[in-house]
Enzyme design. Structure first.
Site, PDB file in Angstrom:
ATOM      1  N   SER A 243       0.872  -1.188   0.000  1.00 46.61           N
ATOM      2  CA  SER A 243       0.000   0.000   0.000  1.00 46.61           C
ATOM      3  C   SER A 243       0.904   1.231   0.000  1.00 46.61           C
ATOM      4  O   SER A 243       2.028   1.166   0.525  1.00 46.61           O
ATOM      5  CB  SER A 243      -0.860   0.021   1.268  1.00 46.61           C
TER       6      SER A 243
ATOM      7  N   TYR B 279      -1.101  -0.047  10.291  1.00 48.35           N
ATOM      8  CA  TYR B 279      -1.320  -0.719   9.006  1.00 48.35           C
ATOM      9  C   TYR B 279      -0.174  -0.334   8.051  1.00 48.35           C
ATOM     10  O   TYR B 279       0.389  -1.193   7.362  1.00 48.35           O
ATOM     11  CB  TYR B 279      -2.679  -0.288   8.459  1.00 48.35           C
TER      12      TYR B 279
ATOM     13  N   LYS C 221       2.617  -2.606   6.084  1.00 50.96           N
ATOM     14  CA  LYS C 221       2.812  -2.593   4.627  1.00 50.96           C
ATOM     15  C   LYS C 221       4.259  -2.223   4.275  1.00 50.96           C
ATOM     16  O   LYS C 221       4.792  -2.691   3.264  1.00 50.96           O
ATOM     17  CB  LYS C 221       1.816  -1.642   3.966  1.00 50.96           C
TER      18      LYS C 221
HETATM   19  N1  LIG Z   1      -8.769  -0.779  -1.301  1.00 49.52           N
HETATM   20  C1  LIG Z   1      -7.747   0.037  -1.107  1.00 49.52           C
HETATM   21  O1  LIG Z   1      -7.872   1.267  -1.172  1.00 49.52           O
HETATM   22  C2  LIG Z   1      -6.368  -0.532  -0.858  1.00 49.52           C
HETATM   23  C3  LIG Z   1      -5.269   0.348  -0.957  1.00 49.52           C
HETATM   24  C4  LIG Z   1      -3.988  -0.162  -0.741  1.00 49.52           C
HETATM   25  C5  LIG Z   1      -3.813  -1.502  -0.439  1.00 49.52           C
HETATM   26  N2  LIG Z   1      -4.904  -2.319  -0.337  1.00 49.52           N
HETATM   27  C6  LIG Z   1      -4.668  -3.732  -0.014  1.00 49.52           C
HETATM   28  O2  LIG Z   1      -5.308  -4.532  -0.983  1.00 49.52           O
HETATM   29  C7  LIG Z   1      -5.605  -5.798  -0.414  1.00 49.52           C
HETATM   30  C8  LIG Z   1      -7.038  -6.198  -0.722  1.00 49.52           C
HETATM   31  O3  LIG Z   1      -7.919  -5.229  -0.189  1.00 49.52           O
HETATM   32  P1  LIG Z   1      -9.355  -4.898  -0.817  1.00 49.52           P
HETATM   33  O4  LIG Z   1      -9.473  -3.436  -0.795  1.00 49.52           O
HETATM   34  O5  LIG Z   1      -9.559  -5.634  -2.075  1.00 49.52           O
HETATM   35  O6  LIG Z   1     -10.308  -5.490   0.342  1.00 49.52           O
HETATM   36  P2  LIG Z   1     -11.787  -6.119   0.283  1.00 49.52           P
HETATM   37  O7  LIG Z   1     -12.537  -5.649  -0.910  1.00 49.52           O
HETATM   38  O8  LIG Z   1     -12.356  -5.868   1.619  1.00 49.52           O
HETATM   39  O9  LIG Z   1     -11.501  -7.684   0.083  1.00 49.52           O
HETATM   40  C9  LIG Z   1     -10.792  -8.389   1.055  1.00 49.52           C
HETATM   41  C10 LIG Z   1     -10.769  -9.858   0.689  1.00 49.52           C
HETATM   42  O10 LIG Z   1      -9.936 -10.547   1.617  1.00 49.52           O
HETATM   43  C11 LIG Z   1     -10.710 -11.517   2.353  1.00 49.52           C
HETATM   44  N3  LIG Z   1     -10.179 -11.515   3.715  1.00 49.52           N
HETATM   45  C12 LIG Z   1     -10.219 -10.533   4.631  1.00 49.52           C
HETATM   46  N4  LIG Z   1      -9.603 -10.899   5.767  1.00 49.52           N
HETATM   47  C13 LIG Z   1      -9.155 -12.158   5.561  1.00 49.52           C
HETATM   48  C14 LIG Z   1      -8.434 -13.101   6.357  1.00 49.52           C
HETATM   49  N5  LIG Z   1      -8.055 -12.808   7.607  1.00 49.52           N
HETATM   50  N6  LIG Z   1      -8.140 -14.303   5.816  1.00 49.52           N
HETATM   51  C15 LIG Z   1      -8.518 -14.626   4.551  1.00 49.52           C
HETATM   52  N7  LIG Z   1      -9.194 -13.773   3.754  1.00 49.52           N
HETATM   53  C16 LIG Z   1      -9.510 -12.554   4.259  1.00 49.52           C
HETATM   54  C17 LIG Z   1     -12.155 -11.055   2.204  1.00 49.52           C
HETATM   55  O11 LIG Z   1     -13.115 -12.097   2.313  1.00 49.52           O
HETATM   56  P3  LIG Z   1     -13.685 -12.583   3.777  1.00 49.52           P
HETATM   57  O12 LIG Z   1     -14.170 -11.345   4.458  1.00 49.52           O
HETATM   58  O13 LIG Z   1     -14.746 -13.579   3.449  1.00 49.52           O
HETATM   59  O14 LIG Z   1     -12.513 -13.210   4.467  1.00 49.52           O
HETATM   60  C18 LIG Z   1     -12.127 -10.529   0.773  1.00 49.52           C
HETATM   61  O15 LIG Z   1     -12.170 -11.593  -0.154  1.00 49.52           O
HETATM   62  C19 LIG Z   1      -5.271  -5.689   1.082  1.00 49.52           C
HETATM   63  O16 LIG Z   1      -3.986  -6.221   1.321  1.00 49.52           O
HETATM   64  C20 LIG Z   1      -5.236  -4.175   1.313  1.00 49.52           C
HETATM   65  O17 LIG Z   1      -4.402  -3.837   2.391  1.00 49.52           O
HETATM   66  C21 LIG Z   1      -6.184  -1.869  -0.542  1.00 49.52           C
END
Ligand SMILES: NC(=O)c1ccc[n+]([C@@H]2O[C@H](COP(=O)([O-])OP(=O)(O)OC[C@H]3O[C@@H](n4cnc5c(N)ncnc54)[C@H](OP(=O)(O)O)[C@@H]3O)[C@@H](O)[C@H]2O)c1
Length: 255
Positions: free
Chosen positions: A147, A160, A164
């Site tokens: 991130s 967080y 990262k």
């Molecule tokens: N969105 C942003 O703005 C952003 C920015 C920078 C980095 N990121 C990174 O991108 C990655 C994905 O985020 P996202 O935004 O796509 O999130 P999201 O839409 O909330 O999706 C998260 C996914 O991970 C699963 N999950 C959550 N906790 C888990 C656990 N403990 N074990 C196994 N599966 C788990 C969730 O399903 P369940 O709830 O069923 O487990 C879901 O499939 C993360 O590493 C986040 O830090 C996101």
């Protein structure tokens, strides 16, 4: 979606953690569109089953439900992937959590440990599990989802960001240790419109977007396409790198 090469990952299998929705699902979608077979994980089985159907069913995707930081789930996922598709060439450590918001001085140490465990230690353990079962002998590629919070202070979500930053450094250490047959890179997204990031933009998307030179927030496939590039032979001479995918927001400047 931009340009798709339907044979880019022909014959290859990817494990993508946290992929029932959001960025992980977009990565899976992109890899399947480009010829890969995928194993996706998340905690909730129902959402995973829906995601498998949306990806094209069991010929191209399987789902394994479990917690990303559970070693049994990791070993089981890798074994089932190889059983179903014959290999585990690619790994995307996408799962990341941020259960708390607020100043570091009020940070609960248990929450801090949990964040490190899921975001950092798990990424290492998935790499170990895939290495033991497949990549150590056959090679492959890994992408870790970091991130921009790991690249500069992120008040409110500071710990967080610490986790990262560790993911970014883990990427460099793994790249050293696993070359020449396994490449390890990372992506560092800014705000991407997923459930995880809702609090950062809901109700004020237009205003938040103004800080971005590209004047919009990220869509999950903005990250999926870059992860696919890093996993592909097109990035064959890249390892240990973190690609910032942020609509230009880290440039700062403006009024
Ligand atoms: N969105 C942003 O703005 C952003 C920015 C920078 C980095 N990121 C990174 O991108 C990655 C994905 O985020 P996202 O935004 O796509 O999130 P999201 O839409 O909330 O999706 C998260 C996914 O991970 C699963 N999950 C959550 N906790 C888990 C656990 N403990 N074990 C196994 N599966 C788990 C969730 O399903 P369940 O709830 O069923 O487990 C879901 O499939 C993360 O590493 C986040 O830090 C996101």
């Amino acid at each position: 979606m931009a340009q798709i090469d339907p044979k880019r990952f022909a014959g290859q299998t990817a494990i993508i953690t946290g992929a029932s929705r959001g960025i992980g699902f977009a990565i899976a979608e992109r890899l399947v569109a480009e010829g890969a077979r995928v194993a996706i994980t998340a905690r909730k089985k129902e959402a995973l089953d829906e995601a498998v159907a949306a990806l094209g069913g069991p010929d191209v995707a399987i789902a394994v439900a479990g917690r990303a930081d559970d070693p049994e789930h990791q070993a089981d996922t890798v074994a089932r992937t190889i059983d179903a598709f014959g290999s585990a060439d690619l790994l995307v450590n996408n799962t990341g959590i941020n259960p708390v918001y607020g100043p570091l001085m009020q940070m609960d140490p248990e929450a801090a440990r949990k964040i490190m465990d899921v975001n950092v230690v798990s990424a290492l353990r998935w790499a170990q599990a895939v290495n033991t079962a497949w990549q150590g002998e056959h090679g492959g590629a890994i992408v870790n989802v970091a991130s921009i919070a790991g690249l500069r202070p992120a008040p409110g979500i500071a710990f967080y960001g610490v986790s990262k930053a560790a993911v970014i450094h883990l990427t460099e250490e793994l790249a050293w240790e696993l070359g020449p047959n396994i490449r390890v890179n990372a992506v560092a997204p800014a705000v991407v419109k997923t459930r995880f990031a809702t609090a950062l933009y809901e109700g004020r998307e237009e205003q938040v977007s103004q800080a971005y030179p590209l004047k919009r927030l990220g869509e999950p496939d903005d990250i999926g396409s870059v992860v696919a590039f890093l996993l592909s032979a097109d990035a064959g001479w890249m390892t240990g790198q973190t690609l910032v995918v942020d609509g230009g927001v880290l440039l700062g400047g403006g009024a």
